[in-house]
Structures are given as structure tokens and as C-alpha cells.
Design a protein around this motif. Structure first.
Motif, mmCIF file in Angstrom:
data_model
loop_
_atom_site.group_PDB
_atom_site.id
_atom_site.type_symbol
_atom_site.label_atom_id
_atom_site.label_comp_id
_atom_site.label_asym_id
_atom_site.label_seq_id
_atom_site.Cartn_x
_atom_site.Cartn_y
_atom_site.Cartn_z
ATOM 1 N N ILE A 43 25.375 27.102 -33.853
ATOM 2 C CA ILE A 43 24.988 28.200 -32.966
ATOM 3 C C ILE A 43 23.474 28.194 -32.840
ATOM 4 N N LEU A 44 22.992 28.094 -31.597
ATOM 5 C CA LEU A 44 21.566 28.264 -31.306
ATOM 6 C C LEU A 44 21.431 29.669 -30.738
ATOM 7 N N LEU A 45 20.713 30.515 -31.432
ATOM 8 C CA LEU A 45 20.702 31.942 -31.139
ATOM 9 C C LEU A 45 19.281 32.430 -30.890
ATOM 10 N N ASP A 46 19.052 32.968 -29.704
ATOM 11 C CA ASP A 46 17.757 33.578 -29.410
ATOM 12 C C ASP A 46 17.661 34.900 -30.165
ATOM 13 N N VAL A 47 16.476 35.278 -30.567
ATOM 14 C CA VAL A 47 16.282 36.554 -31.272
ATOM 15 C C VAL A 47 16.271 37.711 -30.289
ATOM 16 N N ASN A 48 15.572 37.537 -29.174
ATOM 17 C CA ASN A 48 15.414 38.619 -28.193
ATOM 18 C C ASN A 48 16.487 38.508 -27.118
ATOM 19 N N LEU A 49 17.573 39.242 -27.316
ATOM 20 C CA LEU A 49 18.701 39.212 -26.387
ATOM 21 C C LEU A 49 19.012 40.616 -25.891
ATOM 22 N N PRO A 50 19.569 40.725 -24.686
ATOM 23 C CA PRO A 50 20.017 42.033 -24.220
ATOM 24 C C PRO A 50 21.312 42.454 -24.920
ATOM 25 N N ASP A 66 20.753 42.474 -30.113
ATOM 26 C CA ASP A 66 19.735 41.457 -30.374
ATOM 27 C C ASP A 66 20.276 40.363 -31.299
ATOM 28 N N GLY A 67 19.588 39.229 -31.295
ATOM 29 C CA GLY A 67 20.034 38.071 -32.040
ATOM 30 C C GLY A 67 20.137 38.291 -33.532
ATOM 31 N N LEU A 68 19.252 39.103 -34.096
ATOM 32 C CA LEU A 68 19.318 39.359 -35.534
ATOM 33 C C LEU A 68 20.578 40.154 -35.901
ATOM 34 N N GLU A 69 20.979 41.080 -35.049
ATOM 35 C CA GLU A 69 22.218 41.814 -35.289
ATOM 36 C C GLU A 69 23.428 40.898 -35.113
ATOM 37 N N VAL A 70 23.379 40.000 -34.140
ATOM 38 C CA VAL A 70 24.456 39.024 -33.970
ATOM 39 C C VAL A 70 24.571 38.180 -35.240
ATOM 40 N N LEU A 71 23.438 37.721 -35.757
ATOM 41 C CA LEU A 71 23.417 36.931 -36.988
ATOM 42 C C LEU A 71 24.020 37.724 -38.145
ATOM 43 N N ARG A 72 23.655 38.989 -38.272
ATOM 44 C CA ARG A 72 24.203 39.820 -39.353
ATOM 45 C C ARG A 72 25.724 39.869 -39.260
ATOM 46 N N ARG A 73 26.233 40.038 -38.048
ATOM 47 C CA ARG A 73 27.693 40.114 -37.858
ATOM 48 C C ARG A 73 28.362 38.775 -38.143
ATOM 49 N N GLU A 108 6.376 37.418 -37.475
ATOM 50 C CA GLU A 108 6.705 37.050 -38.853
ATOM 51 C C GLU A 108 7.888 37.864 -39.361
ATOM 52 N N GLN A 109 7.974 39.132 -38.959
ATOM 53 C CA GLN A 109 9.091 39.980 -39.408
ATOM 54 C C GLN A 109 10.429 39.464 -38.891
ATOM 55 N N ASP A 110 10.461 38.898 -37.672
ATOM 56 C CA ASP A 110 11.703 38.310 -37.144
ATOM 57 C C ASP A 110 12.119 37.117 -37.995
ATOM 58 N N LYS A 111 11.149 36.262 -38.332
ATOM 59 C CA LYS A 111 11.450 35.090 -39.145
ATOM 60 C C LYS A 111 11.973 35.499 -40.521
ATOM 61 N N LEU A 112 11.270 36.435 -41.171
ATOM 62 C CA LEU A 112 11.697 36.880 -42.502
ATOM 63 C C LEU A 112 13.071 37.530 -42.458
ATOM 64 N N LYS A 113 13.300 38.386 -41.477
ATOM 65 C CA LYS A 113 14.601 39.050 -41.373
ATOM 66 C C LYS A 113 15.692 38.034 -41.049
ATOM 67 N N GLY A 114 15.381 37.068 -40.185
ATOM 68 C CA GLY A 114 16.352 36.025 -39.857
ATOM 69 C C GLY A 114 16.805 35.258 -41.090
ATOM 70 N N TYR A 115 15.851 34.832 -41.902
ATOM 71 C CA TYR A 115 16.213 34.117 -43.125
ATOM 72 C C TYR A 115 16.942 35.037 -44.098
#
Length: 156
Positions: A73-80, A83-90, A111-118
Motif C-alpha cells: 500500500i502506497l498511502l498519501d498522508v494528506n487525503l480527503p 487522512d492517511g495516518l488514520e487509514v494507517l491506524r485502521r 516531522e510530526q507526520d513522520k513520527l506519527k506514521g512510524y
């Protein structure tokens, strides 16, 4: 699986899921895969809600739709919508999808997006290069590693 002058493709033919809302980035990604001879089907979804519904889809009777999970899965962070981080969490909290490799492929330099993503379980965080040739190289490296080198969970 061979690469030397031939198309790269997973033996089981599983698709790559690209979740990206920018049509230009979708086109660039598809062109980059083609240029790097990645032959897997690419399923494109344009918002986070569509991704969640695809991955965790339910039929009309409330049962999960039977569908092959993507190889990657290639997932953009900024999605309508979601958002991508919530998709990743799910993705990571569902036992069915939790082991699918997820690469956050984004233009975000936060940097916060990267840290939260990991923290949420991203396998990789790749910033989209602005230059097309750099983008082709980055997507090619992703394809080679995740489709040829990496051994996903559940493989012998």
C-alpha cells in the motif's frame, strides 16, 4: 521473479494499492512503475474513506467482502475524508490487514507526520521528490525492495 530487463511482478499477481488524491501524482506514480517495469496491477483510490472501505469492505449483509489483500500500500498522508495516518491506524488495528506493508508516500515534510506514521506502524516514509527523474528512481527502488527483496509475513 525476475528483473533483469523483464517486468517485475509478484508470482501471486497481487495488486499494489495507491491511495492518492492528486491526479498528477497518480499519473507520475503509474509512469514511474511503468518505467521501472513493475507489472503488478495498481488499484488507485482517491481518498482515505475509499481506502478503508476497500480494505475493510463489508457486503450488504455486514460480512467482510472476500478480496485479495494488496502486496503493498502506497498511502498519501494528506487525503480527503479520512487522512492517511488514520487509514494507517485502521490498517494496523485490523488482524486481517495489519501485516500488509504500508509506505507513506507523501509531500508532507512535517516531522510530526513522520513520527506519527512510524508510531502507527508504517513500514517506510518516503517524501515525494519534486523532480520527475528522482521520483522515478524512488518509486523504482520501492518496487524492487517491496516486490522482489522483502519477504512478507506468511511466505515460506
Amino acid at each position: 521473479m525476475k528483473r533483469w530487463g523483464h517486468l517485475m511482478k509478484l508470482p501471486d499477481g497481487r495488486a499494489i494499492l495507491l491511495v492518492e488524491d492528486n491526479p498528477r501524482d497518480v499519473e507520475l506514480t503509474l509512469r514511474a512503475f511503468k518505467r521501472n517495469k513493475v507489472a503488478n496491477e495498481v488499484i488507485v483510490l482517491v481518498d482515505g474513506q475509499a481506502a478503508v472501505e476497500y480494505l475493510h469492505g463489508t457486503g450488504g449483509d455486514g460480512e467482510r467482502e472476500a478480496r485479495a489483500l494488496p502486496a503493498l500500500i502506497l498511502l498519501d498522508v494528506n487525503l480527503p475524508k479520512i487522512d492517511g495516518l488514520e487509514v494507517l491506524r485502521r490498517i494496523r488495528t485490523d488482524p486481517v490487514t495489519r501485516l500488509v506493508p504500508v509506505i507513506l508516500l507523501t509531500s508532507s515534510s512535517e516531522e510530526q507526520d513522520k513520527l506519527k506514521g512510524y508510531d502507527l506502524g508504517a513500514n517506510s516514509y518516503v517524501r515525494k521528490p519534486v523532480n520527475f527523474n528522482e521520483f522515478v528512481a524512488a518509486v523504482g527502488a520501492l518496487g524492487v525492495y517491496w516486490l522482489m527483496v522483502n519477504e512478507p509475513a506468511g511466505t515460506p
